[in-house]
Design an enzyme around this catalytic site. Structure first.
Site, PDB file in Angstrom:
ATOM      1  N   SER A 142       0.877  -1.181   0.000  1.00 16.36           N
ATOM      2  CA  SER A 142       0.000   0.000   0.000  1.00 16.36           C
ATOM      3  C   SER A 142       0.905   1.218   0.000  1.00 16.36           C
ATOM      4  CB  SER A 142      -0.870   0.008   1.268  1.00 16.36           C
ATOM      5  OG  SER A 142      -1.471   1.279   1.470  1.00 16.36           O
ATOM      6  N   TYR A 155      -1.972  -1.194  10.463  1.00 15.22           N
ATOM      7  CA  TYR A 155      -2.091  -1.544   9.043  1.00 15.22           C
ATOM      8  C   TYR A 155      -0.889  -0.998   8.275  1.00 15.22           C
ATOM      9  CZ  TYR A 155      -3.926  -1.501   4.252  1.00 15.22           C
ATOM     10  OH  TYR A 155      -4.096  -1.672   2.893  1.00 15.22           O
TER      11      TYR A 155
HETATM   12  N1  LIG Z   1      -8.586  -0.692  -1.509  1.00 13.03           N
HETATM   13  C1  LIG Z   1      -7.547   0.077  -1.209  1.00 13.03           C
HETATM   14  O1  LIG Z   1      -7.642   1.310  -1.100  1.00 13.03           O
HETATM   15  C2  LIG Z   1      -6.205  -0.539  -1.038  1.00 13.03           C
HETATM   16  C3  LIG Z   1      -6.048  -1.889  -0.815  1.00 13.03           C
HETATM   17  N2  LIG Z   1      -4.797  -2.388  -0.623  1.00 13.03           N
HETATM   18  C4  LIG Z   1      -4.602  -3.790  -0.367  1.00 13.03           C
HETATM   19  O2  LIG Z   1      -5.184  -4.541  -1.418  1.00 13.03           O
HETATM   20  C5  LIG Z   1      -5.475  -5.851  -0.966  1.00 13.03           C
HETATM   21  C6  LIG Z   1      -6.881  -6.247  -1.413  1.00 13.03           C
HETATM   22  O3  LIG Z   1      -7.805  -5.441  -0.743  1.00 13.03           O
HETATM   23  P1  LIG Z   1      -9.097  -4.839  -1.446  1.00 13.03           P
HETATM   24  O4  LIG Z   1      -9.347  -5.489  -2.725  1.00 13.03           O
HETATM   25  O5  LIG Z   1      -8.972  -3.381  -1.384  1.00 13.03           O
HETATM   26  O6  LIG Z   1     -10.186  -5.226  -0.365  1.00 13.03           O
HETATM   27  P2  LIG Z   1     -11.408  -6.239  -0.359  1.00 13.03           P
HETATM   28  O7  LIG Z   1     -11.969  -6.140   1.011  1.00 13.03           O
HETATM   29  O8  LIG Z   1     -12.301  -6.018  -1.511  1.00 13.03           O
HETATM   30  O9  LIG Z   1     -10.698  -7.645  -0.571  1.00 13.03           O
HETATM   31  C7  LIG Z   1      -9.984  -8.264   0.436  1.00 13.03           C
HETATM   32  C8  LIG Z   1      -9.796  -9.701   0.026  1.00 13.03           C
HETATM   33  O10 LIG Z   1      -9.003 -10.337   1.051  1.00 13.03           O
HETATM   34  C9  LIG Z   1      -9.693 -11.487   1.471  1.00 13.03           C
HETATM   35  N3  LIG Z   1      -9.493 -11.763   2.879  1.00 13.03           N
HETATM   36  C10 LIG Z   1      -9.695 -10.927   3.918  1.00 13.03           C
HETATM   37  N4  LIG Z   1      -9.529 -11.583   5.075  1.00 13.03           N
HETATM   38  C11 LIG Z   1      -9.210 -12.863   4.737  1.00 13.03           C
HETATM   39  C12 LIG Z   1      -8.955 -14.016   5.479  1.00 13.03           C
HETATM   40  N5  LIG Z   1      -9.003 -14.025   6.822  1.00 13.03           N
HETATM   41  N6  LIG Z   1      -8.655 -15.165   4.824  1.00 13.03           N
HETATM   42  C13 LIG Z   1      -8.646 -15.198   3.477  1.00 13.03           C
HETATM   43  N7  LIG Z   1      -8.891 -14.125   2.709  1.00 13.03           N
HETATM   44  C14 LIG Z   1      -9.178 -12.974   3.350  1.00 13.03           C
HETATM   45  C15 LIG Z   1     -11.167 -11.217   1.235  1.00 13.03           C
HETATM   46  O11 LIG Z   1     -11.859 -12.453   1.043  1.00 13.03           O
HETATM   47  P3  LIG Z   1     -12.911 -13.097   2.070  1.00 13.03           P
HETATM   48  O12 LIG Z   1     -13.510 -11.995   2.871  1.00 13.03           O
HETATM   49  O13 LIG Z   1     -13.876 -13.802   1.170  1.00 13.03           O
HETATM   50  O14 LIG Z   1     -12.099 -14.044   2.882  1.00 13.03           O
HETATM   51  C16 LIG Z   1     -11.123 -10.445  -0.059  1.00 13.03           C
HETATM   52  O15 LIG Z   1     -11.107 -11.317  -1.156  1.00 13.03           O
HETATM   53  C17 LIG Z   1      -5.278  -5.828   0.553  1.00 13.03           C
HETATM   54  O16 LIG Z   1      -4.024  -6.412   0.866  1.00 13.03           O
HETATM   55  C18 LIG Z   1      -5.261  -4.344   0.876  1.00 13.03           C
HETATM   56  O17 LIG Z   1      -4.527  -4.063   2.033  1.00 13.03           O
HETATM   57  C19 LIG Z   1      -3.685  -1.594  -0.688  1.00 13.03           C
HETATM   58  C20 LIG Z   1      -3.803  -0.275  -0.908  1.00 13.03           C
HETATM   59  C21 LIG Z   1      -5.051   0.367  -1.118  1.00 13.03           C
HETATM   60  C1  LIG Z   2      -6.257   2.684   4.530  1.00 11.01           C
HETATM   61  C2  LIG Z   2      -6.621   1.485   3.805  1.00 11.01           C
HETATM   62  O1  LIG Z   2      -7.141   0.566   4.365  1.00 11.01           O
HETATM   63  C3  LIG Z   2      -6.391   1.411   2.352  1.00 11.01           C
HETATM   64  N1  LIG Z   2      -6.827   0.170   1.905  1.00 11.01           N
HETATM   65  C4  LIG Z   2      -4.970   1.670   1.914  1.00 11.01           C
HETATM   66  O2  LIG Z   2      -4.141   0.766   1.969  1.00 11.01           O
HETATM   67  O3  LIG Z   2      -4.722   2.802   1.477  1.00 11.01           O
END
Ligand SMILES: NC(=O)C1=CN([C@@H]2O[C@H](COP(=O)(O)OP(=O)(O)OC[C@H]3O[C@@H](n4cnc5c(N)ncnc54)[C@H](OP(=O)(O)O)[C@@H]3O)[C@@H](O)[C@H]2O)C=CC1
Ligand SMILES: CC(=O)[C@H](N)C(=O)O
Length: 268
Positions: A142, A155
């Site tokens: 991130s 985080y």
């Molecule tokens: N959106 C944003 O602004 C940003 C996101 N990120 C990163 O991108 C990645 C994806 O997130 P994003 O797509 O945004 O969020 P979502 O919440 O849409 O997706 C998160 C995914 O992670 C899975 N997940 C969460 N907890 C578990 C668990 N305990 N076991 C298995 N799978 C799990 C969820 O599946 P399920 O719940 O079905 O298990 C889901 O598929 C993350 O690492 C996040 O930190 C980084 C920067 C910015």
């Molecule tokens: C703050 C957040 O959870 C975000 N997904 C990020 O990584 O910027």
């Protein structure tokens, strides 16, 4: 490519958001897929969609990457599957709140899913990748790896780990054909914000990227051979300047003498 296998990309957290975006794009690129998440019904819907669209073979793997037994099961599956040529460590969770106000379960979830699971799954594929001299690990960090904010201190710390770990790995596999890319997205429109104290609607729309744009930029970065991809940063020279300053600072620490400002009676 490994033996006669069609290459398989494993995407963790593929049931929504960025992970589902990777699954769609990698299927279009000709990969078969293994998709990991807890919400198996969503993975199955996606598997059907990708099978119909591209003929993709998809293995749906229900797993809670916050749980030791499930991490161990996925590790074993990865280590024993030579068709896997790409691991996208995308699963992650963001629990927002003051460090003292978060529950122990929130803290454990962030540390286990964002750090422990990502590390262990990487360790599971790496020996095979190195032995076969091919393969790519894509670690989703991130922009908060570079800049901690209140309410997401833990985080941010987990994502700084992902960046530091990935950079070390890049050094470890230098000279092989194994690739390690770390991706640093800023805000992306996904469910990660749902139910948090910072819902997506409260972010200025102009700073929020779509999943498709983010995944396309990251894959373009991978195609360009980047180790570090900042999908929303227009001026790539900013990273070069940052990294050069970081290295200069690190080099300055390699000095066994206390700095003058820390010696009593000496001016700074
Ligand atoms: N959106 C944003 O602004 C940003 C996101 N990120 C990163 O991108 C990645 C994806 O997130 P994003 O797509 O945004 O969020 P979502 O919440 O849409 O997706 C998160 C995914 O992670 C899975 N997940 C969460 N907890 C578990 C668990 N305990 N076991 C298995 N799978 C799990 C969820 O599946 P399920 O719940 O079905 O298990 C889901 O598929 C993350 O690492 C996040 O930190 C980084 C920067 C910015
Ligand atoms: C703050 C957040 O959870 C975000 N997904 C990020 O990584 O910027």
């Amino acid at each position: 490519m490994a033996g006669n296998f069609k290459p398989v990309a494993v995407v963790t957290g593929a049931s929504s958001g960025i992970g589902a975006g990777y699954a769609r794009r990698l299927a279009a690129r000709g990969y078969d897929l293994a998709l990991v998440a807890r919400r198996v019904e969503r993975l199955e819907l996606l598997a059907r969609e990708l099978g119909e669209a591209h003929g993709t073979q998809v293995e749906v793997i229900g797993a809670d990457l916050g749980q030791e037994a499930d991490i161990a099961r996925i590790e074993q599956w990865l280590a024993g599957n030579p068709a896997v040529t790409m691991l996208v460590n995308n699963a992650g969770t963001s629990r927002m709140g003051g460090t003292g106000a978060l529950t122990d379960a929130d803290v454990a979830a962030m540390l286990t899913i964002n750090v422990t699971a990502l590390t262990r799954l990487t360790r599971a594929v790496l020996p095979g990748f190195v032995a076969r001299n091919e393969g790519a690990v894509v670690n989703i960090a991130s922009a908060l790896a570079l800049h901690s904010l209140p309410l997401v201190s833990i985080y941010s710390g987990t994502k700084a780990y992902v960046l530091g770990f990935s950079r070390g790995l890049q050094e470890e596999v230098a000279g092989t054909n194994v690739r390690v890319q770390v991706v640093l997205p800023a805000a992306v429109a996904t469910e990660i914000y749902d139910g948090t104290i910072l819902p997506l609607e409260q972010l200025p729309p102009e700073i929020v990227m779509s999943v498709d744009d983010m995944v396309d930029a990251s894959l373009a970065g991978l195609d360009r051979g980047e180790g570090i991809t900042l999908p929303s940063v227009a001026d790539g020279a900013l990273w070069d300047a940052y990294d050069a300053a970081r290295f200069e600072l690190f080099t300055a620490t390699q000095n066994g003498t206390p700095a003058a400002r820390y010696k009593s009676g000496q001016a700074a």
